[in-house]
Design a protein around this motif. Structure first.
Motif, PDB file in Angstrom:
ATOM      1  N   LEU A  58      34.990  39.202  34.432  1.00 27.85           N
ATOM      2  CA  LEU A  58      35.835  38.375  35.510  1.00 27.85           C
ATOM      3  C   LEU A  58      35.958  37.151  34.850  1.00 27.85           C
ATOM      4  O   LEU A  58      34.946  36.136  35.254  1.00 27.85           O
ATOM      5  CB  LEU A  58      35.568  38.579  36.742  1.00 27.85           C
ATOM      6  CG  LEU A  58      36.193  38.026  37.654  1.00 27.85           C
ATOM      7  CD1 LEU A  58      37.972  38.472  37.615  1.00 27.85           C
ATOM      8  CD2 LEU A  58      35.700  38.298  39.114  1.00 27.85           C
ATOM      9  N   ALA A  59      37.048  36.610  34.274  1.00 30.62           N
ATOM     10  CA  ALA A  59      37.121  35.159  33.866  1.00 30.62           C
ATOM     11  C   ALA A  59      37.865  34.277  34.814  1.00 30.62           C
ATOM     12  O   ALA A  59      38.926  33.736  34.705  1.00 30.62           O
ATOM     13  CB  ALA A  59      37.746  35.254  32.335  1.00 30.62           C
ATOM     14  N   THR A  60      37.263  34.211  35.917  1.00 28.50           N
ATOM     15  CA  THR A  60      37.695  33.424  37.087  1.00 28.50           C
ATOM     16  C   THR A  60      36.646  32.556  37.692  1.00 28.50           C
ATOM     17  O   THR A  60      35.741  32.947  37.498  1.00 28.50           O
ATOM     18  CB  THR A  60      38.494  34.007  38.274  1.00 28.50           C
ATOM     19  OG1 THR A  60      37.328  35.032  38.546  1.00 28.50           O
ATOM     20  CG2 THR A  60      39.626  34.946  37.645  1.00 28.50           C
ATOM     21  N   ASP A  61      37.105  31.307  38.332  1.00 27.27           N
ATOM     22  CA  ASP A  61      36.024  30.439  38.934  1.00 27.27           C
ATOM     23  C   ASP A  61      35.558  31.350  39.978  1.00 27.27           C
ATOM     24  O   ASP A  61      36.364  31.495  40.940  1.00 27.27           O
ATOM     25  CB  ASP A  61      36.696  29.213  39.335  1.00 27.27           C
ATOM     26  CG  ASP A  61      35.678  28.117  39.662  1.00 27.27           C
ATOM     27  OD1 ASP A  61      35.152  27.281  39.118  1.00 27.27           O
ATOM     28  OD2 ASP A  61      35.348  28.107  40.982  1.00 27.27           O
ATOM     29  N   PRO A  62      34.190  31.081  40.311  1.00 31.31           N
ATOM     30  CA  PRO A  62      33.484  31.984  41.443  1.00 31.31           C
ATOM     31  C   PRO A  62      33.874  31.370  42.683  1.00 31.31           C
ATOM     32  O   PRO A  62      33.731  31.831  43.814  1.00 31.31           O
ATOM     33  CB  PRO A  62      32.063  31.905  41.090  1.00 31.31           C
ATOM     34  CG  PRO A  62      31.847  30.716  39.929  1.00 31.31           C
ATOM     35  CD  PRO A  62      33.215  30.807  39.353  1.00 31.31           C
ATOM     36  N   PRO A  94      35.757  34.434  44.334  1.00 30.96           N
ATOM     37  CA  PRO A  94      34.327  35.124  44.395  1.00 30.96           C
ATOM     38  C   PRO A  94      34.384  36.677  44.432  1.00 30.96           C
ATOM     39  O   PRO A  94      34.936  37.494  45.055  1.00 30.96           O
ATOM     40  CB  PRO A  94      33.927  34.523  45.746  1.00 30.96           C
ATOM     41  CG  PRO A  94      35.041  34.525  46.601  1.00 30.96           C
ATOM     42  CD  PRO A  94      36.146  33.926  45.799  1.00 30.96           C
ATOM     43  N   TRP A  95      33.703  37.183  43.628  1.00 32.58           N
ATOM     44  CA  TRP A  95      33.454  38.584  43.164  1.00 32.58           C
ATOM     45  C   TRP A  95      32.252  39.286  44.067  1.00 32.58           C
ATOM     46  O   TRP A  95      31.373  38.422  44.166  1.00 32.58           O
ATOM     47  CB  TRP A  95      33.148  39.060  41.704  1.00 32.58           C
ATOM     48  CG  TRP A  95      32.708  40.489  41.780  1.00 32.58           C
ATOM     49  CD1 TRP A  95      31.622  40.815  41.370  1.00 32.58           C
ATOM     50  CD2 TRP A  95      33.766  41.348  41.636  1.00 32.58           C
ATOM     51  NE1 TRP A  95      31.565  42.390  41.376  1.00 32.58           N
ATOM     52  CE2 TRP A  95      32.829  42.775  41.528  1.00 32.58           C
ATOM     53  CE3 TRP A  95      35.142  41.597  41.663  1.00 32.58           C
ATOM     54  CZ2 TRP A  95      33.599  43.937  41.321  1.00 32.58           C
ATOM     55  CZ3 TRP A  95      35.465  42.987  41.728  1.00 32.58           C
ATOM     56  CH2 TRP A  95      34.986  43.945  41.454  1.00 32.58           C
ATOM     57  N   GLN A  96      32.529  39.919  44.815  1.00 37.53           N
ATOM     58  CA  GLN A  96      31.621  40.776  45.929  1.00 37.53           C
ATOM     59  C   GLN A  96      31.078  42.031  44.955  1.00 37.53           C
ATOM     60  O   GLN A  96      31.960  42.780  44.704  1.00 37.53           O
ATOM     61  CB  GLN A  96      32.078  41.193  47.157  1.00 37.53           C
ATOM     62  CG  GLN A  96      32.756  39.957  47.882  1.00 37.53           C
ATOM     63  CD  GLN A  96      33.383  40.624  49.348  1.00 37.53           C
ATOM     64  OE1 GLN A  96      32.511  41.262  50.138  1.00 37.53           O
ATOM     65  NE2 GLN A  96      34.536  40.373  49.449  1.00 37.53           N
ATOM     66  N   GLU A  97      29.675  42.125  45.091  1.00 34.04           N
ATOM     67  CA  GLU A  97      29.031  43.207  44.230  1.00 34.04           C
ATOM     68  C   GLU A  97      29.625  44.374  44.754  1.00 34.04           C
ATOM     69  O   GLU A  97      29.372  44.521  46.040  1.00 34.04           O
ATOM     70  CB  GLU A  97      27.377  43.254  43.946  1.00 34.04           C
ATOM     71  CG  GLU A  97      27.191  42.098  43.222  1.00 34.04           C
ATOM     72  CD  GLU A  97      27.684  42.091  41.677  1.00 34.04           C
ATOM     73  OE1 GLU A  97      27.706  43.358  41.271  1.00 34.04           O
ATOM     74  OE2 GLU A  97      27.770  40.778  41.258  1.00 34.04           O
ATOM     75  N   VAL A 136      30.019  43.741  37.051  1.00 35.22           N
ATOM     76  CA  VAL A 136      30.908  42.657  36.367  1.00 35.22           C
ATOM     77  C   VAL A 136      30.256  41.710  36.182  1.00 35.22           C
ATOM     78  O   VAL A 136      29.414  41.097  36.942  1.00 35.22           O
ATOM     79  CB  VAL A 136      31.949  42.655  37.709  1.00 35.22           C
ATOM     80  CG1 VAL A 136      32.838  41.294  37.331  1.00 35.22           C
ATOM     81  CG2 VAL A 136      32.748  43.781  37.889  1.00 35.22           C
ATOM     82  N   VAL A 137      30.525  40.901  35.041  1.00 34.69           N
ATOM     83  CA  VAL A 137      29.986  39.644  34.455  1.00 34.69           C
ATOM     84  C   VAL A 137      31.063  38.535  34.979  1.00 34.69           C
ATOM     85  O   VAL A 137      32.362  38.562  34.421  1.00 34.69           O
ATOM     86  CB  VAL A 137      29.790  39.442  33.154  1.00 34.69           C
ATOM     87  CG1 VAL A 137      29.225  38.118  32.688  1.00 34.69           C
ATOM     88  CG2 VAL A 137      28.701  40.648  32.814  1.00 34.69           C
TER      89      VAL A 137
END
Length: 404
Positions: free
Chosen positions: A199-203, A207-210, A216-217
């Motif tokens: 996932l090439a976005t700023d956290p 923000p990615w939720q597990e 996901v990296v």
């Protein structure tokens, strides 16, 4: 190490590949980028010394043609994209160590099939998390294939999404795979994404939720510092008065953009502000000859956004990220796809305003501008910008090279 970056997408989906390609070359890798044959993509890559391998048809021509693409065209266009990948990539990827695929799902499916045939390491990367199945958010419906309104469970919606993708792209993909001696794919989406997508976005912004399912990296956004100077005429306009409000829709080329831009310009003027109109793929221009409005073509947004009062745009991932990093308030006028998501993130972070609905009026945009131009929004935008990472492309490049 030899790496191939494949991305069939508009400008916002090709620009990140520039950042990753530069970082890889700095670390000693040999890189080629496979992307649409649009002249501006070739020029951008040539500017950093990376060759473009043209694949498929011009994205700009497809987006701005007299006849807009229809939902019924999707399977045919998908078949063309898959065939183009299988035609162009084998010669480019032969003997390379890794293939990174981004962009439209059928194109990425073709790219992974090439990697599978050649026995090359494959990585799928996305520039917005709505491509990745998660119980925390719904998928984006494909044009002409809306989800049943009574279905609200995200897991069920993702099952419907997988079925829809298979119906749209599965037959074409498996026909091309059979032609090169590969077995059929059962679930196209899962095949493309794989077990460990990037996932090439700023956290901070995204923000990615597990989920406990996908590994996901999140690398951070792939950014390349833009050193191009602003045109002299633009600099003169910026210096001639108070900071203007930028109005532009990038490579979205959305239908009715001219009307939307006129509404936005009128709303900016109603706020007593000067206006900077970006022509973009929609070909926007000045609505009159007043000297409070100036039109620009392709310019360095990294240098420009820090000098404007606010950015009014469609909500593409690239523009949203660039404006957020510049610490400038935003007004997002989302039209579809992932744009409502980015609009929502801007509003949730307090760094701007999300317009409600795809059809703005002078009054509705003016109200959104009132929020964006408030002093507290500017303070918040600057604070969020200070927390955003800038090394996503370096993180991704090191991941690739360390995996060897």
């Amino acid at each position: 190490m030899h790496v191939v970056l494949s991305g069939y997408d508009s400008r916002g989906g090709v620009e990140p590949l520039v950042g990753l390609a530069v970082r890889l070359r700095e670390l000693g890798a040999e890189v080629r980028v496979c992307a649409p044959p649009d002249e501006e993509f070739a020029e951008r890559l040539a500017g950093v010394g990376v060759p473009l391998v043209p694949v498929g048809r011009s994205v700009r021509a497809l987006a701005t043609g007299t006849k807009p693409p229809s939902p019924a065209d999707l399977p045919r266009r998908a078949a063309e994209l898959i065939a183009a990948q299988l035609d162009a990539l084998p010669a480019v990827a032969e003997g390379c160590d890794a293939l990174v695929a981004t962009g439209l799902m059928p194109a990425a499916a073709g790219a992974r099939s090439v990697a599978e045939k050649l026995g090359i390491r494959y990585v799928y990367a996305t520039f917005q998390q709505l491509t990745l199945p998660s119980p925390h958010h719904p998928p984006i419906a494909y044009p002409g294939r809306p989800f049943p309104p009574e279905v609200t469970d995200n897991r069920v919606l993702w099952d419907l999404d997988a079925r829809s993708i298979d119906e749209l792209f599965g037959e074409a993909l498996n026909a091309e795979r059979a032609a090169i001696g590969l077995p059929p794919v059962d679930t196209v989406r899962d095949y493309v994404i794989g077990d460990r997508p990037w996932l090439a976005t700023d956290p901070v912004l995204d923000p990615w939720q597990e989920t406990g399912e996908l590994d996901v990296v999140q690398t951070g956004a792939w950014l390349q510092p833009d050193e191009r100077p602003l045109p002299d005429e633009l600099v003169a306009f910026l210096e001639a008065g108070t900071p203007p409000v930028y109005v532009g829709f990038g490579s979205a080329a959305m239908r009715g953009a001219t009307d939307v831009a006129q509404v936005a310009v009128e709303a900016v003027r109603a706020q007593g502000r000067r206006v900077l109109v970006a022509r973009g793929w929609a070909g926007l221009d000045l609505i009159d000859d007043r000297d409070d409005c100036f039109a620009v073509g392709e310019v360095n947004h990294q240098a420009l956004f820090g000098q404007v009062a606010a950015v009014v745009h469609h909500g593409g991932a690239g523009t949203t990220t660039t404006a957020a990093r510049a610490g400038v308030p935003q007004v997002v006028l989302p039209q579809g796809a992932d744009q409502p998501y980015w609009a929502g993130r801007v509003a949730e972070l307090g760094i701007g305003a999300a317009h409600d609905g795809p059809t703005p009026t002078t009054e509705s945009v003016s109200a959104a501008l009132t929020t964006a131009l408030a002093p507290e929004t500017h303070v918040r935008a600057r604070a969020v910008a200070a927390t955003m990472a800038t090394d996503g492309a370096s993180v991704a490049a090191k991941l690739l090279l360390d995996a060897g």
